[in-house]
Design an enzyme around this catalytic site. Structure first.
Site, PDB file in Angstrom:
ATOM      1  N   ASP A  67       0.711  -0.979  -0.137  1.00 44.62           N
ATOM      2  CA  ASP A  67      -0.546  -0.014   0.083  1.00 44.62           C
ATOM      3  C   ASP A  67       1.272   1.736   0.279  1.00 44.62           C
ATOM      4  OD1 ASP A  67       1.247   0.017   2.938  1.00 44.62           O
ATOM      5  OD2 ASP A  67      -0.911  -0.930   3.413  1.00 44.62           O
ATOM      6  N   ASN A 136      -8.682  -3.586  14.061  1.00 39.27           N
ATOM      7  CA  ASN A 136      -9.894  -3.963  13.231  1.00 39.27           C
ATOM      8  C   ASN A 136      -9.617  -4.851  12.225  1.00 39.27           C
ATOM      9  OD1 ASN A 136      -8.464  -2.913  11.041  1.00 39.27           O
ATOM     10  ND2 ASN A 136     -10.304  -0.882  11.187  1.00 39.27           N
ATOM     11  N   HIS A 138      -7.781  -5.379   9.784  1.00 36.31           N
ATOM     12  CA  HIS A 138      -7.459  -5.035   8.186  1.00 36.31           C
ATOM     13  C   HIS A 138      -5.884  -5.671   8.180  1.00 36.31           C
ATOM     14  CE1 HIS A 138      -5.055  -0.835   9.927  1.00 36.31           C
ATOM     15  NE2 HIS A 138      -4.175  -1.391   9.562  1.00 36.31           N
ATOM     16  N   GLU A 143     -10.154  -1.960   5.323  1.00 39.18           N
ATOM     17  CA  GLU A 143     -10.662  -2.306   6.220  1.00 39.18           C
ATOM     18  C   GLU A 143     -11.667  -3.014   6.510  1.00 39.18           C
ATOM     19  OE1 GLU A 143      -9.192  -0.140   8.839  1.00 39.18           O
ATOM     20  OE2 GLU A 143      -8.518   1.546   7.760  1.00 39.18           O
TER      21      GLU A 143
END
Length: 247
Positions: A67, A136, A138, A143
């Site tokens: 990313d 979370n 990810h 996400e």
């Protein structure tokens, strides 16, 4: 999933680096999927040490990073281009022409996502993908969502991700609100995956990802369906998993 238990962050880093170095030694022209953030820094430090000793050679490797923040140029000190060169690439012999990251300065989303996916396909796909995992669940910047993503895409970062990353910027207001990221499908097409997890604050999400239902609300849970995944986690991150689960 194969769970590899480590004593602490340093032990986790060394165990994960062992897997990556073995991949490169056995297949010198490996295509490596790489990650950023605080979690893999220890891995890169270990690989650099082994490279300097002559134990591993990256001269024939190709790399693709997961990313990049959209809106940051490659020379921005918080871009993932900058991070990777500072923490890994500048210390090893991987050819510059074989280093690949999304272009955060490219504002044409469709054009950039198509370019990156095409480059991964042209390289023959990823042999080994290194992942971290967010609080979370990810992976990359994929996400929690209603469905699993496919190819490279642009995402709006959640408040929890912005909060987790603000320590790298002067303030939360300076954290980019979007990022380019490989899709979950792209990650799952890697032939081998390593996911590293460290710290007690990730104990619950690690248990959810490894032993809970496969759901896009916990993106890392999709890794349960991959045929060759190694979860390298320290005792603190594994503290909520039962001995039965770990066996």
């Amino acid at each position: 999933m194969k769970i590899i238990r480590a004593k602490d962050y340093n032990d986790m880093s060394r165990k994960a680096a062992n897997i990556i170095s073995a991949q490169v030694i056995l297949k010198p022209n490996s295509v490596l999927g790489l990650a950023t953030g605080s979690s893999p820094i220890g891995i890169y430090e270990q690989l650099i040490k082994w490279y300097n000793k002559g134990d591993v050679n990256f001269g024939e490797c190709t790399s693709f990073n997961l990313d990049e923040y959209r809106g940051l140029t490659a020379d921005h000190d918080q871009s993932y281009h900058y991070f990777m060169h500072k923490n890994f690439f500048d210390a090893i012999n991987i050819p510059a022409a074989r280093i690949n990251l999304p272009d955060g300065a490219q504002m044409d989303i469709e054009k950039e996502c198509e370019r990156y996916d095409k480059a991964i396909r042209a390289a023959g796909g990823i042999d080994l993908q290194l992942l971290g995992m967010g609080l979370n669940g990810h992976i990359g910047f994929n996400e929690p969502d209603e469905s699993f993503s496919k190819g490279t895409h642009c995402v709006d970062l959640t408040e929890s991700t912005i909060e987790a990353n603000k320590r790298f910027f002067e303030s939360a207001d300076d954290v980019p609100r979007q990022a380019y990221t490989m899709g979950v499908q792209t990650i799952m097409l890697a032939r081998k995956i390593i996911i590293i997890v460290s710290g007690e604050n990730k104990a619950q999400i690690l248990r959810d990802a490894c032993f809970g239902p496969v759901t896009p609300m916990v993106p890392a849970s999709i890794l349960q369906l991959h045929t060759d995944v190694s979860v390298v986690a320290d005792d603190a991150a594994l503290s909520l998993c039962t001995e039965k689960e770990l066996r």
